[in-house]
Structures are given as structure tokens and as C-alpha cells.
Design an enzyme around this catalytic site. Sequence first.
Site, short mmCIF file in Angstrom:
data_model
loop_
_atom_site.label_atom_id
_atom_site.label_comp_id
_atom_site.label_asym_id
_atom_site.label_seq_id
_atom_site.Cartn_x
_atom_site.Cartn_y
_atom_site.Cartn_z
N THR B 187 1.50 -0.22 4.10
CA THR B 187 0.11 -0.98 3.73
C THR B 187 0.47 -2.13 2.78
OG1 THR B 187 -0.12 0.85 1.73
CG2 THR B 187 -1.12 1.14 4.06
N LYS B 210 5.97 5.82 2.86
CA LYS B 210 5.28 4.54 2.30
C LYS B 210 4.46 5.04 1.01
CE LYS B 210 1.62 3.69 2.50
NZ LYS B 210 0.28 3.72 1.60
N THR B 221 4.08 9.65 -3.51
CA THR B 221 3.97 8.82 -2.21
C THR B 221 2.76 9.13 -1.36
OG1 THR B 221 5.15 8.17 -0.25
CG2 THR B 221 5.03 10.36 -1.00
N GLU B 301 3.38 -1.62 -6.50
CA GLU B 301 2.65 -2.69 -6.80
C GLU B 301 2.61 -3.30 -8.06
OE1 GLU B 301 -1.36 -1.12 -5.93
OE2 GLU B 301 -1.25 -1.19 -3.82
N ASN B 420 -4.67 -5.09 -7.47
CA ASN B 420 -5.67 -4.04 -7.34
C ASN B 420 -6.96 -4.64 -7.67
OD1 ASN B 420 -4.12 -1.57 -6.45
ND2 ASN B 420 -3.07 -2.32 -8.38
N SER B 425 -8.82 -3.45 -1.29
CA SER B 425 -7.42 -3.29 -0.87
C SER B 425 -7.08 -2.04 -0.65
CB SER B 425 -6.59 -4.21 -2.06
OG SER B 425 -6.40 -3.55 -3.19
#
Lengths: 425, 425
Positions: B187, B210, B221, B301, B420, B425
Site C-alpha cells: 500500500t 507489507k 505488520t 511511513e 498520514n 490514505s
Amino acid sequence: MTRAEDVRAGLRGRVAQVSPAGDHSVAAGRLLRTQGVTAAAGFRAAGIAAGIKASGACDLALVFNEGPDYAAAGVLTRNKVKAAPVLWTQQVLTTGQLRAVILNSGGANACTGPAGFGDTHATAEAVAAALSDWGTETGAIEVAVCSTGLIGDRLPMDTVLAGVTNVVHELHGGLQGGDDAAHAIMTTDTVAKQVALHHQNKWTIGGMAKGAGMLAPSLATMLCVLTTDAAADPAALDRALRRATARTFDRLDVDGSCSTNDTVLLLASGASEIAPPQADLDDAVLRVCDDMCAQLQADAEGVTKRVTVTVAGAASEDDALIAARMIARDSLVKTAIFGSDPNWGRVLAAVGMAPITLDPDQITVSFNGSAVCVAGVGAPGAREVDLSGADIDVAVDLGVGNGQAAIRTTDLSHAYVEENSAYSS
Amino acid sequence: MTRAEDVRAGLRGRVAQVSPAGDHSVAAGRLLRTQGVTAAAGFRAAGIAAGIKASGACDLALVFNEGPDYAAAGVLTRNKVKAAPVLWTQQVLTTGQLRAVILNSGGANACTGPAGFGDTHATAEAVAAALSDWGTETGAIEVAVCSTGLIGDRLPMDTVLAGVTNVVHELHGGLQGGDDAAHAIMTTDTVAKQVALHHQNKWTIGGMAKGAGMLAPSLATMLCVLTTDAAADPAALDRALRRATARTFDRLDVDGSCSTNDTVLLLASGASEIAPPQADLDDAVLRVCDDMCAQLQADAEGVTKRVTVTVAGAASEDDALIAARMIARDSLVKTAIFGSDPNWGRVLAAVGMAPITLDPDQITVSFNGSAVCVAGVGAPGAREVDLSGADIDVAVDLGVGNGQAAIRTTDLSHAYVEENSAYSS
């Protein structure tokens, strides 16, 4: 509008909303934000630039109780790492009596070991000596000490001790003294925070506070001094203060961080010669603390949105509080609000981690009054809810009971990151 | 160097450091990041662009176990708000058998109610039907489902079901199939995460994962699928997987947020005809999970620093873990590290709030090996420690016992806020 006006306009708009302090009868009287610790009879204050801050800004404040009573109570940080002034103030509060509070910005005097504690002790001794010289026989044990600023450095004691003499000479009873003191305790605050409640029964309670980061339970503010001319014994003050802080400062959570220096003090001079019933004292202290929290929230580091998270329908008030705190602390919820994004799924993900009684299929969420999730499923139009304004209400109903609680928080913005990543701010 | 090379260079530099997984014998074998779920014999995989993502990027992956064994185990999110695919996978795992895992990005299918659960069920049925048509008689109860993306929206089921037929046709056993699958589950990840360990005893374990946000316990995760050609029964797999996730994924905490969709699956085909001792299986699964966490941390992120917080000298391992987590989650610590600011006082303030046995005067802190606080007091030169590099080690010794634990985290940067706060998102 200036920022302060905008903030106040926004806060006025909140009046009809649920206050994190819970339902409480509005104390009978007039609330003014132009007055502070010297609004109550029997108090003098001063604030000066002693030279502790390299910038030359005001950095030393004194609040002095002229009596006839010297009753006092305090609530201190629950952080196990306590600054030297907190350890000192904890000790002197055991007597239930205080004549003065000396407060400095420009250094927290935390994590400074026995030498730092010696500095705090020396400061209290210097205040007592200066007040005694000035004509009021005072012992160091009657002097509380509060410090705020960077953790880990010793204070420049020559500067502090010279400043103590000067600040005693500046003491005066007018509103200006309180205003000067409120400015001298500011660090990253952009406005001084003061409030006074003039009770219809002819007594007054006022106060000042500072705090913009490290706002979290167990005390939201770094430093807050409240003064009243009511006649009340230390036990009555203690009850009123603990009850109020549990419902106000403890429900303001900007960044989940809890300071080493958090201190809230309440001093009573008895100068009004009015001894209010406990319920009146409780209500007035609660109202003043609640207003102070609204001011702290509005001036928190990096704030672009003032957020109230209310959880209702919980199995208990404790459950509601835990859930509200989980949501209020969630970085993904806070960044979404910064981006005016009605991303309600993040609220559900956050509340789902709360160790409380929960039925995912009963959860309802609304943003600013618009339902975005009903019975655990997205509501029509949820992605179009407008969150562009500065005041955001996140209301969650868990649908499993009658418990309710609210937390005041802020968004997580670029400005927060900026302000807190600068070198040792 | 490219970002990926830089990340890997940084990670290689960590080898001598304390791993959050604790001391463990290094499983005998070769670790490769160029191979994933099809490194082990008996597995095929595929990844395609089914059209679930508006961007047209890959969004549907399938991992297929050709046998002869179909043993499986899984660890799922502890969030009470569980996505439909988690509720489904929880059910099918009760048999201890899986033939296939279907994974989609582009939508989490969380908070979608009974209709969303129906969508997951229909997806599993479609996979079973397509595999049966393809020649392998399969029931829906043998198909796990994983979804990742925005919470709250239904999936476009026509697109998903058409994609299922296509992805089954794309299945192949070469490394490319695993690579395609690893890319299709991304993503906000910037790189695919794969790893394979070829054990010296002639069996292999590989995997893909991911996850870049909502990284926290109880699972760090979002999605991770591990495959092995070892022969092992479901109980052995379950033991190895729970032990490993507790010491790896559960000790990666980027933002304190826990997803509704977190899933880690381990499938064993037995195709190697080797049945390793439990200890070998435990070690290999731990090593693979540990490496996967390092990859997730490096691509989190907004990350600009990879941070390991190690707490030693605690009264117990649990105490150490709680303290390390308090520090790793503290916004003020994380912003200071983003600013390369050795503001160690914030570490003390954070650890002081941990509900553990603590003596503030015994705490020692070092940054990247340089002491910044000794016995609760600042060390000489503490403010000059260089934190400008990308790897930051925060080591805390509480001085009260022998408990030790570590948490992997990241800094809190402008990029985190940016990523974020963008719309849903």
C-alpha cells in the site's frame, strides 16, 4: 481576528458542548480572563527578567500570600522521575501551609541529582530571607518552588538568587503583578493564561498557568497556581483541588507525555472573611481549572485544531475515559484531523485496542454532529463530512452502558513536529 | 546509493547490536532478501493488477500450497475491531490446514458489517472454485483471506471475483511468482519485503510482508505470509510462529497504532521431506520474522531514522518491555530524534511514567553508545552527542535487576505527518 481572539471565539462556541469536566453546576459568579493570581484579596505577585533565559525574557515569578490564613494544597506529577522543585514542594505541602510560591522558567531543574535539590532548597531559603527582610517573617518551609524548561541542566544559581531579591521588591497587589507573574512562567506558550472567578457570595478565586507541551495525565499543565481569598482549611482545599484536577487537567492530553515538573497549587488567604460551603468551593475550583485547561489546549504546541473526544455508552466512566484517551492519543487519528480528513476507520481501530468492554457491531461515531459510522459500519456521506474548521468534536457511542467521559486534545501537525524537533527546546 | 541500498547498508550495520528478538542462536543457513514465498518447494504464487486500486497498480496476490502437506498456523490482530477477512481467517485456521491465501490491497474490508463478511466468504469460494477448475479440488474452508487498505469501504466485488480467476491462471512456482505477490500487497510501502532462509539441513522457509503504517503491537505488520517446505504439524508451526511474533512483530512499534487487519500466516508443504526438530523450526521462523521486521522498520511511513530502544537492568523482561515501549511511543522523544537532538531528559520523563519498578537515581541512558545520563543526572558532553546518522540506539539501564528487552521504532517526522494527513490514505 488575532490568534487569541480566534481562540476565544472558538472556545465560546464550545459552551453548549460536553465539557471533559463532566456535568457540573456552573458556579455562581463572573469569569474573567483578564485577571489572575492577584484577583483574590490578600495576594501580591511579581514577574521579572532575572537573566535565567538567554533571550532576556521574563523568567522569575513570585506569588505571595499576605494572610491572614496561609492554607494550601497541591497536586503534583505522578511521573516517578520528579524534578527537584517537585520533591521540595511535596515536602513543604505536608504542613498544609504556604506563604509564597517562587516559579522560574528557563530551566526545569530535573534530573540534576542532590546538587539540583540543593539549588531548590537554596532558592526557598533566599525567598524566605528576602521576605523576612522585607518585613514578613517567613521560613523556607513556607515557600513552594516550581521550575519549567529544559530537563537536565543545573540552574544558574547566582542569577536566580539575585533575581529572588529583585522579585520580592517588585511585589504588588494590583492586577499588574499577577499579569507579570503569568508572563514570567511562559516557555513555548504564546499567550499568558489567567482566569478569575468572582463568586456572587463575595469571594474570589484566580489563577495562572503555563504549559504547551508535555501535556498529559497525570497532570496536563506544567505549572498552575490558584489563589483564593476564601477562608478554607487545607483539607477543604485539597478535596476541591483533587476533585477538580481529576476532571480537568487529567483529561487534557495533547501528546501523551507527562512532565517531571507538573504542579498545581491552591493557596487561600481568608482575606474575604467568607468561608464558603465545600460544594461552592468545589464548583468554583472546578470551573477555574476547566477554563484553564481550555486555554492550555488552545495554545498547545503546534495546535491547528482543538479536539474534544467524547465517549458515551461505555460500561463505566472509567471505560469511557480509557477509550477516549486511546483515541485522543492515536497518531493516525490526530494526523487525519490535521488533514481535515473524516477517516473514521482510524477511530474504530484506536478504540478497538482499548482494554474495555466492547462490541464492535454496536459502535457509533460522529464528527461534529454528523454520523460517520453507525453500528460499526460506515454511514452514507461519511467521507464528505467537513472538518475544515478549528473545532472538532469526535463523539463515540459504544452502545454497551451508560458511562461517559471526554478528553481534550489537539491535532498532530507539522508545527508540532517542527516545534519539538528543534534543538533541546 | 538508492534508498533501498541505503536502508540495507544501515541494517547490515546493526548486526552486532541487540536484536529486539533477544539473544537467539543464529539459525544455520543463508538469508536472502531476493526470494520470498516461492523459495520453499511446494509453493506457487502470483500477483496481478485486478483493478481494485484506482491507480492500476498490482492489488491481488495468491499463495498456493501444492502439498503434500497443508499444515498451517496464524497469528491475528488483537484489536477487538477485526476486519471481515480476519474473522474469516480465524475460522478457517481452526482446522490447522490451508491450501491457499488470497490477499488484496486497495481496501481493508474492515467495519463493513455482515455484507463485508459475505464479500470475504464469496472471495474464498471463488478461489476454491477456480483452483478446483484448475485441477486441484479445494474447499473455501482451505482458503485464508487477507485485505489491506482504507478501513470502512466495501470492496468492488465484481472486480475482485474476476481478478481471482485471473490470478489463479497466473500461478507459477518460480521466484517471479513470489516477487509479483510481494508487490501486489503493497500500500504505502515503497519497497516489497521478502526474505528466504535456506537451512543447511536442506529445507527452506521464505516469506513476504507489507506494512508501513499502523505498525504496533499486537502485530506490527499488516500482512505477512511465510511458507516452508519443512514437514511440520500445525501445532509445531503454531508454537514456532507465536514464539517468533512475540519477539519480533510485537516489538516493532512505529506509531502505537494497531490495525484491524493484522495477519501473519505460516504454511508448510512438507515438500522437502525433512522434519526439522522443533528448535530448528523455532530458530528459523524467528530469524525470518526478525529480518522481516527490520525491513518493515526501514520502510515505515515517514521514517528518517531507524531507532532501537533497549532497556536493560529492569526487574523483569516484562518491565523492560513496558519501559522500552513507553520510550518508543513518546512523541517528544521521537520528534527530538527526528531533529538529531540528544534531548535525553525526554527519555527520563517517558520512562518515569512506566508502571514498573524504578529508582530515578539509578537510571543510565546512552545514545549510540555515548553516556548522556548517569545515575539520573546528565553526563558531561551529553548535549554534544552526534545523532545526525540514520541509525539511533537508545540504551537505558534501570539498574534494578536483570530484565532486558528492546523495541524497534522510528522517528516522528514531517513526512509521517504529511503521509498520514492526506485524504483517507
